[in-house]
Design an enzyme around this catalytic site. Sequence first.
Site, PDB file in Angstrom:
ATOM      1  CG  HIS A 217      -1.822  -1.139   1.309  1.00  0.00           C
ATOM      2  ND1 HIS A 217      -1.485  -2.308   1.950  1.00  0.00           N
ATOM      3  CD2 HIS A 217      -3.063  -1.327   0.808  1.00  0.00           C
ATOM      4  CE1 HIS A 217      -2.487  -3.160   1.847  1.00  0.00           C
ATOM      5  NE2 HIS A 217      -3.444  -2.596   1.154  1.00  0.00           N
ATOM      6  CG  HIS A 403      -5.640   9.483   7.834  1.00  0.00           C
ATOM      7  ND1 HIS A 403      -6.451   8.590   8.492  1.00  0.00           N
ATOM      8  CD2 HIS A 403      -5.929  10.703   8.364  1.00  0.00           C
ATOM      9  CE1 HIS A 403      -7.189   9.240   9.387  1.00  0.00           C
ATOM     10  NE2 HIS A 403      -6.890  10.519   9.324  1.00  0.00           N
ATOM     11  CB  ILE A 405      -7.032   9.800  -0.189  1.00  0.00           C
ATOM     12  CG1 ILE A 405      -5.876  10.544  -0.852  1.00  0.00           C
ATOM     13  CG2 ILE A 405      -8.007   9.288  -1.234  1.00  0.00           C
ATOM     14  CD1 ILE A 405      -5.005   9.665  -1.712  1.00  0.00           C
ATOM     15  CG  ASP A 558      -2.421   8.335  14.765  1.00  0.00           C
ATOM     16  OD1 ASP A 558      -1.919   7.425  14.094  1.00  0.00           O
ATOM     17  OD2 ASP A 558      -3.649   8.524  14.886  1.00  0.00           O
TER      18      ASP A 558
END
Length: 578
Positions: A217, A403, A405, A558
């Site tokens: 990914h 994330h 997107i 994060d």
Amino acid sequence: MTRLWNDPASFADDMVDGFVRASGRWVRKVSGGVSRSTRSSADEVALVIGGGSGHYPAFGGLVGPGLAHGAAMGNLFASPSAHQVESVIRASHQGRGVLLSFGNYAGDVLHFGAAQEAVRRDGIDCRTVLVTDDIFSAQPSETEKRRGIAGDLTVFKTAGAAAAAGYDLDGVERVARLANARTRSMGVAFTGCTLPGADAPLFTVPEGKMAVGLGIHGEPGIEITDIPSADGLAELFVQHLLDGAEVPDGATVDGGRVVPILNGLGSVKNEELYVVFSRIADLLEDAGLTLVDPQVGEFCTSFDMAGASLTLLWVDEELERLWLAPADTPAFRTGSIEREALVAVVPQEAGADDAERPLPEASDDSRRAAARIAAALEAARDAIGAEADELGRIDAIAGDGDHGIGMKRGTVAAAAAASGLVERGAGAGSLLEGAGDAWSDRAGGTSGAIWGLILTTLAGHLGNTEAVSAPKVASGIAAAKDAVMAYGKASVGDKTLVDALVPFADTLASRVQAGDGLAQAWKEAASAASTAATATADLMPVMGRARSHGTKALGVPDPGALSLALIAGRVHAVLAED
């Protein structure tokens, strides 16, 4: 880079449409992915596979006689939603049970798991076998934590052959688990991959260097080395995969039999792969192994990534027989399938659209609250839209870079669903439930599952008949916090969205209990979430795709926690208008 698209947001949908138009001999389009366009005269256990798009021929390209019965296909690098998986299961089920198989990624585990439970409630026997072949994603003592890469082909192929041979569900599951236990893979990359519409790849590799242990990914590699010769790469692959700790239980090197799969990840040409494979074959045979049906080509890609992976399936008599059994799919064919024994599947009519389903009665107070919630979701959409690129950049440092997107897709879908439901007179509960389903469906991935859960849990607490009060909102957010922690198994300190969600929910509850109005209590809670999200930069990741990259995540907050804090802050502005 990816050059051809219409709208990047609709790339996956457009791709599936074209794939089905070109592959009608094997597949038909169903909601959430594809299912076989034919079936055997005798009912079979159904094998349903899937994951994010961007990996062709995984997953749709492996649907056909002798292999998978259906594939749930999510957005780019994002797991399909639970609704999508459930739809493919129901379209593919033949009455003998269903085996789900997919790579061990958090979003896939959450969504496929929810779909499995949904069909089980209707009496469909449904099981799951995760693919965990990537040796660089966890230590040999923690194989259950490993992610799935190109080794998914060995699990899917043997399980599909077992189903075609008439095995019952227990037998198909047993074969899939055995194949997974006997499969090992590792990959390298020379460049990152670029998603449609993106200006830069998800990660970069210095010129003349190679990333070892990458993910499919776009997760960056574990270490960076000089690019070796073709022979040198072959030696690196074989050295790691024949390491004593990686030889599966019950297998031996001297006298063993393996299926080798040299996989191109998108931009490496087959001619290059054949040069590498020549040396791989020498090394494996010199070690005492017999090669069974070697495969060289593209089997699990990562868009335009320049890279390769080597997979070894250590076969016994049963696995070898199943691996060599006939299969006929758009991208993988072996042996001969008697197509005259197949019958066409008559597509079922699509169910009623959500917009046609009647809404429960709602009070005027609840309708007014629904309108404010819709405004809050529009504000969340605008906030994420403005920061999507930055969220993706942060995510790419130690994760897969999608994330931003995914959050953008989810918030756009939720806001659109909410707007439509307001026009139809929905109450607060119905609006949140519809928006949560839309978010989960469109975003996919871990974030889609979690935000869908947050909204639908809150929906259950607000309902459609009573006025929305600060205590009701606070109790609903607290319940959502508990549901997310139970669902994803994350705790404070694991460097996830939970690190921001817990202080947000706890502060909101304490301020409401102290007598603050909702706007003021939300302001304090949003501030606590923002502080906590920033503090995640000092944490090491314990869960998710960033876990295997350790220190790369240090110093970087994060993205899931940041996006929650961002949304909380923007929603406060809407609440403050009242």
